[in-house]
Structures are given as structure tokens and as C-alpha cells.
Write an enzyme that holds these catalytic residues in place. Structure first.
Site, mmCIF file in Angstrom:
data_model
loop_
_atom_site.group_PDB
_atom_site.id
_atom_site.type_symbol
_atom_site.label_atom_id
_atom_site.label_comp_id
_atom_site.label_asym_id
_atom_site.label_seq_id
_atom_site.Cartn_x
_atom_site.Cartn_y
_atom_site.Cartn_z
ATOM 1 N N LYS A 141 0.839 -1.191 0.000
ATOM 2 C CA LYS A 141 0.000 0.000 0.000
ATOM 3 C C LYS A 141 0.884 1.255 0.000
ATOM 4 C CE LYS A 141 -3.670 -0.362 2.692
ATOM 5 N NZ LYS A 141 -4.252 -0.477 4.043
ATOM 6 N N ARG A 195 -2.842 3.526 8.705
ATOM 7 C CA ARG A 195 -3.231 2.349 7.918
ATOM 8 C C ARG A 195 -2.125 1.313 7.885
ATOM 9 N NH1 ARG A 195 -4.567 4.894 2.197
ATOM 10 N NH2 ARG A 195 -5.890 3.065 2.013
ATOM 11 N N GLY A 213 -8.249 -7.250 4.899
ATOM 12 C CA GLY A 213 -9.034 -7.326 6.130
ATOM 13 C C GLY A 213 -8.310 -7.946 7.316
ATOM 14 N N MET A 246 -5.397 -6.874 8.851
ATOM 15 C CA MET A 246 -4.812 -5.946 9.817
ATOM 16 C C MET A 246 -5.680 -4.693 9.848
ATOM 17 S SD MET A 246 -0.824 -6.650 9.179
ATOM 18 C CE MET A 246 -1.024 -6.203 7.492
ATOM 19 N N ARG A 293 -3.662 -1.433 -6.237
ATOM 20 C CA ARG A 293 -2.861 -2.667 -6.269
ATOM 21 C C ARG A 293 -3.288 -3.459 -7.491
ATOM 22 N NH1 ARG A 293 -5.826 -4.613 -0.896
ATOM 23 N NH2 ARG A 293 -7.906 -4.815 -1.748
ATOM 24 N N SER A 302 12.747 -40.633 -26.106
ATOM 25 C CA SER A 302 11.636 -40.024 -25.380
ATOM 26 C C SER A 302 11.749 -40.447 -23.922
ATOM 27 C CB SER A 302 10.303 -40.473 -25.976
ATOM 28 O OG SER A 302 9.237 -39.912 -25.247
ATOM 29 N N TYR A 327 10.605 -31.468 -27.630
ATOM 30 C CA TYR A 327 9.169 -31.374 -27.382
ATOM 31 C C TYR A 327 8.814 -31.984 -26.040
ATOM 32 C CZ TYR A 327 8.852 -36.325 -28.622
ATOM 33 O OH TYR A 327 9.016 -37.675 -28.644
HETATM 34 P P1 ADP Z 1 -7.658 -1.990 4.056
HETATM 35 O O1 ADP Z 1 -6.236 -2.412 3.938
HETATM 36 O O2 ADP Z 1 -8.473 -2.834 4.947
HETATM 37 O O3 ADP Z 1 -8.264 -1.710 2.715
HETATM 38 P P2 ADP Z 1 -7.249 0.843 4.272
HETATM 39 O O4 ADP Z 1 -6.051 1.306 5.011
HETATM 40 O O5 ADP Z 1 -7.121 0.869 2.815
HETATM 41 O O6 ADP Z 1 -7.632 -0.566 4.835
HETATM 42 O O7 ADP Z 1 -8.447 1.786 4.779
HETATM 43 C C1 ADP Z 1 -9.768 1.397 5.046
HETATM 44 C C2 ADP Z 1 -10.732 2.369 4.399
HETATM 45 O O8 ADP Z 1 -10.512 3.705 4.800
HETATM 46 C C3 ADP Z 1 -10.606 2.377 2.902
HETATM 47 O O9 ADP Z 1 -11.869 2.482 2.326
HETATM 48 C C4 ADP Z 1 -9.823 3.602 2.630
HETATM 49 O O10 ADP Z 1 -10.076 4.122 1.365
HETATM 50 C C5 ADP Z 1 -10.271 4.556 3.718
HETATM 51 N N1 ADP Z 1 -9.241 5.507 4.041
HETATM 52 C C6 ADP Z 1 -7.996 5.237 4.468
HETATM 53 N N2 ADP Z 1 -7.274 6.360 4.617
HETATM 54 C C7 ADP Z 1 -8.085 7.398 4.316
HETATM 55 C C8 ADP Z 1 -7.901 8.801 4.268
HETATM 56 N N3 ADP Z 1 -6.730 9.379 4.588
HETATM 57 N N4 ADP Z 1 -8.939 9.552 3.905
HETATM 58 C C9 ADP Z 1 -10.107 8.970 3.579
HETATM 59 N N5 ADP Z 1 -10.344 7.656 3.599
HETATM 60 C C10 ADP Z 1 -9.341 6.852 3.965
HETATM 61 MG MG MG Z 2 -7.762 -0.552 1.397
#
Ligand code: ADP
Ligand code: MG
Ligand code: MG
Length: 948
Positions: free
Chosen positions: A49, A120, A129, A131, A366, A830, A918
Site C-alpha cells: 500500500k 493504515r 481485512g 490488519m 494494487r 523419449s 518437445y
Molecule cells: P484496508 O487495507 O483494509 O483496505 P485501508 O487502510 O485501505 O484498509 O483503509 C480502510 C478504508 O478507509 C478504505 O476504504 C480507505 O479508502 C479509507 N481511508 C484510508 N485512509 C483514508 C484517508 N486518509 N482519507 C479517507 N479515507 C481513507
Molecule cells: Mg484498502
């Protein structure tokens, strides 16, 4: 060079694990990178990420400002005694927060326009989902008031606050979600609303208060107010989540090793708000449809919502296409984002976005996960759009994944629960009536009834049942049991060793727990995962889409090696052509002997006492074999067809001794009964109607029974005489061909006459005669002698020249060692890697599979099953020597492989690296092999794994 004294070198741990202390302050490690500074390729350090947030920032996409705390910081934190952040981390964090404040013009904890951030998680491998992420961090009484004042939006402010308290409470302080939900629901009930958008600002403020009380009650401490304290606790909580049970289980389940992902990074990102009103929104998108590959943006969004609402299912999101109508300006920006992402990454992207008051932000991207069909389609289309080069389009698709498309599979929508689970022995799914013996399977199959052959285990004499069945289910045996091997060869689904099923052949039922499957009950098997279902589960057919056809054509153009199929009958050969085989690499003539109408003739041949008698029977087989070969040649023209002369020990064609003894005993009983009837008839004549007694007399024909007994006894004597201690190492293959020259001579004649017939009809043929089990050149010379004699006769008889190559299987260790000599006689080799693997390990395959291989794999003594994945270090070494030595005496020696390994991608790559011409595999695996062969040429030997 290896050193004998370990003391002169630092131990590995001292170089790896304590860098900060060891290096001192001057060279202290950098723990934090701003998005504009991080290396977008360094996913190990920044997490997937974080690396992509850096990359997107660099290419000018609209990403909110932020920074990444490295996975190294995470590992150092987790290693430290009391889970302390390494020195310097928080200093760097403060430094970069200041820079964030500058970029946003906001102040963290500020009483005017406060900066809020998300914290994050994100490791090198995506673990959806697993972490945790905290949003809206930095809120307290002061900043909340400021936020409301600054935005003039009370509702938004209270909404953001209650979200933050819940997320922080759950993730960082371990407060159970249920405690928050209780309060939330209470307020909703009080307000009389069903969805959260219906709540008033006052309701939301009330919820915030209640949440604070929940935290206080659960943690016995006040909710932390200081933004930097919040930030530090959050960072630690995210780091800790790497060692959470969920995450650990996930890594184990998906085989994620520390080499693939080690620790999580933390991304601190300035918040943007999708919940600021109806000009705001949040959503997730795929640049193309991941289920079909169609070139259309795909995804969902919610107006006036924050990130996690889309996944949480609180409100039902709308399909992205609707945005075109609802927010046309934003939609256009989104489409622009989509094409920028694809053009940069040259890969389908799975991204998150948020719209804050008409401004689009990208929050994550990603590579999209797709099924095989959409991988193939997007590869071809992205090539056509100029995004990918041919080579890239080819190598982008994992050959092994094609299996998903090439075999029928269960409808992905199905909801049935499996009744039992066995080993996934041969891929594909099939439904049919359960049938417990091969004869019955055949009888029903001929009537067009779909059947699944259900046996405890199968034997060669069940083969006609395989032909008739849609699939095979056994309760015993492993992945290399007879059922598994034969089913794979035929490309039929097979579940083997489903031990929860007890088959009672006599009663024609199977028991599964307290359930009974009676003959005729419909069952469904999935040979790709071993599941067995009661009833019919809908299946979807193999998918030869136009994209797949094109991709495989490109593969053929790039691959150096050819791909042939193992095919034993004209029907097999036709199917192989449909899968794109260019030739047959192995035609096992014993399959032709085994057909039910031929087996009696073959038995006559075996039982014959003299060569003359035998020749007479063989003359009856000749036209049948000739017709088979004509069918094969015509189906495969103009490509070569390699025919292996008879290989198995001939007693395999006889019923077992036990079977014969039982039959004979039963016949003797019958004879006694018949005798009684004879007596009965004699007496009855004096009293009864003559016609009736004649009918009974016919039943009691003791002479006919005697004749059968005599024949059975002869077969039994022969079976005893042919009995071998170790049939697989016994009188088989070329040994047999030399003992009974008339058998091989007949086969050679059938091949050549079939070829001559085709030549006369203007069909291009390239027959190749291959001798099995050869260990010395002398054996080959003898068989070549038969060929020379027959060839001139046939050419004279048909008046045409018949092309024919002569070659040998290489499946005996000695054959590898004597390759140079063999190549003086053989025009091609073969590799029969099934037998060669057995011979190299001195493992009998069935015993290895069923008894000790699983244990060997478990204890790491062997990495793979060498019968599935070619043992490159041992068997592969022999092969490469044999190729090298064989080509010494015959530089243009053709070399192929026809073992099951010929369809396995990593083995194919190895075959390419040692210069094979082959590979040959079962028909449904041919497309996999074509793609794998192209990968091998394009990627060279870089990926060859010699560490089996
Ligand atoms: P996951 O790895 O579970 O997708 P994320 O870190 O991507 O978790 O974040 C969870 C949610 O919060 C996602 O929908 C993401 O877009 C949103 N989000 C994360 N950071 C921000 C931010 N700085 N501003 C607005 N929304 C955010
Ligand atoms: Mg995400
Ligand atoms: Mg063999």
C-alpha cells in the site's frame, strides 16, 4: 569459500537484527518516508500500500499527502523487549507531521482548522481485512469543535468523531465492537431510524458520548485526548496487528513466508472526507471487470459516506456506472484516473477512491486479482491496446491457472455442501448416477446415461468402465493410484481415496456416515478439490474463448519446444488436435489391446502354446491395430505420431489367478447341477411333455460347460506360469518383444501398413516407432531388424515409400548411461519420466505415494512428490547427461518427454533448459504446456528451480 572459524565473523543475528544499536547514531536507519520520497518498487520496506501511495504521488495522481513508517520499524518494534518503538521513530514522525501540516495548511490538534489523519496497515503481500486501519485520528473535544466550526457541518463533525472513537477503541484499545453496536442501535431505536444517514447531529453527538463512556468503562481509563498520544498508540496497534491471530492464520493458510512479506508498514495519510455531503462519496473500483476481463470500469460507490462503509454493507452501494448519471463530472475524472493507473502500471488495478466536495482522491491501488479467464482476456486486449508487448501478454498468465478454464468445473455460484472429501486426483467436475462396477457403467454408458464409477479402488480390468463414466470416485488409493493415473490420462475427473465413503460392491451401495448412496443415485465429484456431493451440482464447461485461442497461438509462435499429446485412440487424437497438440508423443498400444472386443483375442494370443498358434491369433489382431493406426494418423496429419510397442507384462491382460480359481469352482458347481438336471430330464421323459424336457436338457449341456472349464484351466495354468515376483521389473517391454518377436513384428507391420495406406490416400504421415524399457543398444538393434524386414515387404506390397523413424524410450537408468550407444541406433529419445523416476529413487510409485512420501514431504526430506514435479537434481541430471551424450553420436537426435511431468509447468521449463525438442502430455494439459513452453523460451533458464 567457507570458513572453519565462526568466531572471526559476526553471527548472522548480529548483522541482521540489531542495526540501530550496532550502527550508532550517525548512521541511524531512516524509519519514515514521505510519499514523494519513497521508492515505489520497494514493497518489502514500504509495504504494498505504502509503495503504491509513493508511486502514485510521483506520477502526479491526486493522493492526499502522507508518509510511510517502514516494515523495519515494525520488526524492530516486535523484536524489542517491551514492544517499544525504536529510537527516533517518533521524532521522524513529528518531523513529517509538521511537513503534512505545511502541505495541508492544517494543524494536528489545532483549534482552528485541525489536521486529521488515517493510520493504515499494509505489508508486502496484500492480506485483505487481516490488519487494522484507524480513520479520523486527531479528534478530541477541541479539534471536534474546530472541525465543526471550520466546515460549518455539525452532522459531519459528530459522525467523524463517533467513527474515530469506535475504530480507535476497537483497534488500539481492544474494546469489542459489540459494545459500540449496542449503543449505536439504542440511539437508532430511540430516534426511530433504520440507517445511519437518518440520524440527526444530536443523535450522532449522543452516540459519541456513549462511545466515550464505553471506552472508559471497558479500559478503566479516559479516552486519550492528546493527538500525538493517539498517533503513537495507533502506530503500535497497527504494528502489533502483524502478530495478531487473524494475520498469523492468514499467512499460514496462504503460505506467506517472511521472504515474501516481513512485518507491516504504517501509512499515515491526511484525511479526506467522502461524508461531507451529497457532493462527496467513497468507493472501490477495478480498472476492468475482474470476473470477465471486460474492458469496463467496475466497482461500487456510496454518496456521503466514509471508506469502510462500502465494505461494511451498512448501505447498499451503487454500481460505478451509475455515477455517470449522478455525478457526471466526477465520473469523467474517475475514468481519467482509471486510464492513468493502467497506463502506468500496465496491469489491471484494484483501487480505492474518495470524493471530497467535488475533488477526487486516490487512496490505494494494487494489481487486481482475477480468475484465469479474465487474465487471458485482459492479456490479449491489453496487448491489442498497446499496453503490453506480446511477450508480456504471454508471460502475464500463469500456465497452471489455465487448468481452471480447461476442465469443466462446478458453477461458482453453487451453494452445495460436500458429502465427503477425498484427494483431488484428476481435475474437472462431473455428475452422474453412482454405479459400482465397470460392466454396469459400460451398459448404462452405452445407453447414454451419465454415470460416476464408484469403487473401493480400480484395476486394469475396469478400464471399460472408465470409458463409459463421466468421472471416477474411489474410497482408497492416492494421487498415483490406478484410478488417478488412468483418469488423468483420459482427462476425466477423479476423486481418489475418499476415505469417508464405504463402498459395498456386493450390495451396490456406498455408506457415508449415516447416509446411503444407492446405485442410480446421482452424485457430483470435483476432481480439482476432492469434493463429493449428493445430487447434481451444475457445472460449467471448459472455456476455449477466442482470447485463449489467440494467446495460445502467440505462445506457439514464441515457444522453441513443440507440444504433443499422449493419445491412445483415434478419438483421443482428435481431441488432442482440438487442444492444439502438434503430434502424438506417446501412443500406448496396450490400451488398444484392452478394448473389450479385443481382449479375448489377446488372451488367445497369450495362451497359445506354439509360435505358429500364436501367429495365427496375431493375424486376427493385425487388421484391428492397422485400423487404429490409420485413424490416429489421419487425425494427427501432418504431425508425427509416436507409437510405443507393447510394454506391460502380458499376464496383465489375463484375469487374476484368484478370479480364475473362483470361476472354475463356480463352473464345477454348475456342472454338478447340470448333471443333476440331466438325471432329472431322463426321469422326467417317462412322465412329462417331450418339448418341455428338451428345453431343460438344453440348459444342462455339460459338454459346453466342460469346454469352458478346460479353457479357464488353460488360462489359469498360463497365469501361474507367467506369474512374476516383481512384474514392473520383470518380463515386459522390449524383453517381451524379443521373447515373442511375432508380437512386435505384428505391431510394426500394422504401423507401416497403416502408414502406407495413408500415403496412398495422399495423407501426410510421420510414424515413429518407439521401443520401451530398453537398456542396451543390442536390444534396439534386434527390434530394428524386425522393422527393416517388414518395411521392405510393406513398401513392395503397397508400392509406396513409407517414412518411419525408429527410436527408444529412455526410462531405465542404464539407458541414460549408455545414451551415446543407443543414439547410434535410435533416431529419437523419449524420456519416460514416470518409470525413470521410480528407477532413479528405487521407489515403487504406488507404495511411495501411499506409504511414505507424504511423511517425507512433511518432514522436508523431499520438497515435492517427484512423480508430479520432476526431480531436477536427480532424474533431471540423468536426463541432461543422456541428452548430451546422445547428441554426441547423433547431433540431430530428437528428444522429448512423455511422462506425466510433460504437462507440469516447472518441469517443462527444465526440459527447455536441457534442450528437449518437445514435451508430450495428456490432451487437456496441452494448452498449459503450450503456454509453459512459451514462458520457458521467453524467460530463459532464469526461473529454473534446481533445488528440488
Ligand atoms: P484496508 O487495507 O483494509 O483496505 P485501508 O487502510 O485501505 O484498509 O483503509 C480502510 C478504508 O478507509 C478504505 O476504504 C480507505 O479508502 C479509507 N481511508 C484510508 N485512509 C483514508 C484517508 N486518509 N482519507 C479517507 N479515507 C481513507
Ligand atoms: Mg484498502
Ligand atoms: Mg514406462
Amino acid at each position: 569459500m567457507e570458513t572453519s572459524t565462526i568466531t572471526t565473523f559476526p553471527t548472522p543475528t548480529s548483522t541482521e537484527a540489531t542495526p540501530v544499536a550496532a550502527l550508532g547514531a550517525a548512521a541511524r536507519r531512516k524509519w519514515v518516508y514521505e510519499f514523494a520520497e519513497g521508492n515505489g518498487r520497494d514493497k518489502m520496506l514500504l509495504g504494498g500500500k505504502g509503495a503504491n501511495l509513493c508511486e502514485m504521488t510521483k506520477i502526479g495522481l491526486n493522493v492526499p499527502p502522507g508518509f510511510v513508517i517502514t516494515t523495519e520499524a515494525c520488526l524492530a518494534f516486535l523484536d524489542s523487549e517491551q514492544r517499544q518503538l525504536p529510537d527516533g521513530v517518533m521524532d521522524e514522525v513529528r518531523h513529517y507531521m509538521a511537513s503534512l501540516e505545511q502541505k495541508t495548511g492544517q494543524k494536528f490538534g489545532g483549534a482552528d482548522d485541525p489536521l486529521l489523519v488515517s493510520v493504515r496497515s499494509g505489508s508486502a503481500m496484500s492480506m485483505p481485512g487481516m490488519m487494522d486501519t484507524i480513520l479520523n485520528l486527531g479528534l478530541n473535544e477541541t479539534t471536534l469543535a474546530a472541525l465543526i466550526r471550520h466546515t460549518g457541518n455539525e452532522r459531519f463533525g459528530y459522525d467523524a468523531y463517533r467513527r474515530f472513537i469506535q475504530l480507535f477503541g476497537k483497534v488500539a484499545l481492544g474494546v469489542p465492537d459489540a459494545l459500540f453496536d449496542e449503543q449505536f442501535d439504542a440511539v437508532k431505536t430511540k430516534a426511530g431510524v433504520k440507517v445511519d444517514v437518518g440520524l440527526s447531529p444530536d443523535d450522532l453527538r449522543d452516540i459519541g458520548k456513549r462511545f466515550l463512556a464505553v471506552v472508559q468503562a471497558h479500559t478503566r481509563r479516559a479516552f486519550p485526548d492528546d493527538p500525538y498520544e493517539q498517533l503513537e498508540i495507533a502506530i503500535k496497534a497497527v504494528f502489533n496487528s502483524w502478530m495478531g491471530k487473524r494475520a498469523i492464520d492468514y499467512r499460514r493458510e496462504f503460505g506467506i513466508t517472511p521472504a515474501m512479506a516481513n512485518g507491516t508498514a504504517v501509512n499515515v495519510v491526511a484525511m479526506v472526507f467522502g461524508n461531507m455531503g451529497n457532493d462527496s462519496a467513497t468507493g472501490v473500483g477495478f480498472t476492468r471487470n475482474p470476473a470477465t476481463g471486460e474492458n469496463l470500469i467496475y466497482g461500487e460507490y456510496l454518496v456521503n459516506a466514509q471508506g469502510e462503509d462500502v465494505v461494511a454493507g451498512i448501505r447498499t452501494p451503487k454500481p460505478i456506472q451509475e455515477m455517470e448519471r449522478e455525478m457526471p463530472m466526477m465520473y469523467r475524472q474517475l475514468i481519467d484516473l482509471r486510464s492513468k493507473l493502467e497506463r502506468h502500471y500496465r496491469e489491471v488495478q484494484d483501487f480505492e477512491f474518495t470524493i471530497e466536495r467535488g475533488t477526487l482522491y486516490c487512496l490505494q491501488t494494487r494489481n487486481g486479482k482475477m480468475n484465469a479467464a479474465s487474465m487471458v482476456r485482459t492479456s490479449v486486449e491489453m496487448h491489442d491496446e498497446g499496453l503490453l508487448k506480446r511477450e508480456e501478454a504471454i508471460t502475464r498468465v500463469n500456465p497452471a491457472h489455465l487448468e481452471q478454464m480447461l476442465f469443466p468445473r462446478l458453477d461458482p455460484q453453487h451453494k452445495s455442501q460436500p458429502l465427503a472429501v477425498g484427494l483431488p486426483a484428476s481435475p474437472g467436475a462431473a455428475s452422474g448416477q453412482a454405479v459400482f462396477d465397470a460392466d454396469r457403467a459400460e451398459a448404462l454408458g452405452k445407453k447414454g446415461v451419465k454415470v460416476i464409477l464408484v469403487r473401493e479402488e480400480t484395476k486394469p480390468e475396469d478400464i471399460h468402465g472408465f470409458f463409459a463414466a463421466q468421472g471416477i470416485l474411489t474410497s482408497r488409493g492416492g494421487k498415483t493410484s490406478h484410478a488417478a493415473v488412468v483418469a488423468r490420462g483420459m482427462g476425466k475427473p477423479c476423486v481418489a481415496g475418499a476415505e469417508g465413503i464405504h463402498v459395498d460392491v456386493q450390495m451396490r451401495v456406498a455408506f457415508v456416515g449415516d447416509q446411503v448412496i444407492k446405485e442410480g443415485d446421482v452424485v457430483t465429484i470435483d476432481g480439482s478439490n476432492g469434493h463429493v456431493f449428493r445430487g447434481e451440482v451444475p457445472t460449467v464447461e471448459a472455456d476455449f474463448s477466442p482470447s485463449l485461442v489467440r494467446l495460445l497461438e502467440w505462445a506457439d509462435q514464441h515457444a522453441r519446444m513443440g507440444v504433443r499429446a499422449n493419445a491412445d485412440t483415434p478419438e483421443d487424437a482428435e481431441r488432442a488436435v482440438r487442444y492444439g497438440a502438434r503430434g502424438i508423443g506417446l501412443c500406448r498400444t496396450e490400451r488398444m489391446f484392452n478394448a473389450p472386443d479385443r481382449l479375448p483375442i489377446v488372451i488367445d494370443m497369450i495362451v497359445a502354446n506354439t509360435a505358429d498358434e500364436r501367429r495365427e491369433v496375431i493375424d486376427r489382431l493385425l487388421p484391428i491395430q492397422r485400423a487404429d493406426f490409420i485413424g490416429m494418423f489421419r487425425a494427427m496429419a501432418p504431425h508425427p505420431v509416436t507409437i510405443r510397442l507393447l510394454d506391460p507384462p502380458i499376464h496383465e491382460f489375463l484375469p487374476t489367478e484368484r478370479q480364475l480359481e473362483e470361476d472354475i469352482a463356480r463352473l464345477h458347481d454348475l456342472r454338478r447341477t447340470a448333471r443333476g438336471i440331466e438325471v432329472l430330464v431322463e426321469s422326467a421323459r417317462t412322465v412329462a411333455d417331450a418339448r418341455a424336457t428338451a428345453a431343460i436338457a438344453e440348459l444342462a449341456d455339460t459338454r459346453a460347460i466342460d469346454a469352458i472349464i478346460t479353457r479357464k484351466e488353460a488360462v489359469l495354468r498360463k497365469a501361474c506360469a507367467l506369474r512374476e515376483v516383481n512384474p514392473m521389473l520383470g518380463h515386459r517391454g522390449v524383453r517381451l518383444g524379443i521373447t515373442y518377436p511375432e508380437i512386435y513384428t505384428m505391431q510394426v507391420r500394422a504401423v507401416l501398413e497403416a502408414a502406407a495406406d495413408c500415403v496412398r490416400a495422399g495423407v501426410e504421415v510421420h510414424p515413429e516407432i518407439m521401443v520401451p524399457q530398453v537398456c542396451t543398444a543390442q536390444e534396439l538393434k534386434l527390434v530394428r531388424g524386425y522393422l527393416a524386414a517388414v518395411q521392405s515387404q510393406v513398401e513392395l506390397m503397397y508400392g509406396v515409400q513409407v517414412p518411419c523413424r525408429f527410436g527408444t524410450m529412455v526410462e531405465v537408468v542404464r539407458a541414460c548411461m549408455r545414451a551415446e550407444n543407443l543414439a547410434e541406433v535410435a533416431e529419437f529419445f523419449s524420456f519416460g519420466t514416470n518409470d525413470l523416476t521410480q528407477a532413479t529413487f528405487s521407489f515403487s510409485r504406488e507404495d511411495a505415494e501411499n506409504k511414505f512420501l507424504p511423511m517425507y514431504n512433511e518432514r522436508g526430506i523431499l520438497q515435492d512428490n517427484p512423480f508430479e514435479v520432476l526431480d531436477v537434481k536427480g532424474v533431471g541430471r540423468l536426463m541432461s547427461l543422456a541428452v548430451e551424450w546422445g547428441r554426441k553420436s547423433r547431433p540431430d537426435l530428437k528428444v522429448g518427454i512423455c511422462g506425466e511431468h510433460g504437462g507440469h509447468p516447472s518441469s517443462i521449463r527444465f526440459c527447455d533448459s536441457i534442450g528437449l525438442d518437445y514435451v508430450s502430455c495428456s490432451a487437456p494439459r496441452v494448452p498449459i504446456a503450450r503456454l509453459a513452453a512459451a514462458h520457458a523460451t521467453i524467460q530463459g533458464s532464469q526461473g529454473v528451480d534446481r533445488s528440488a
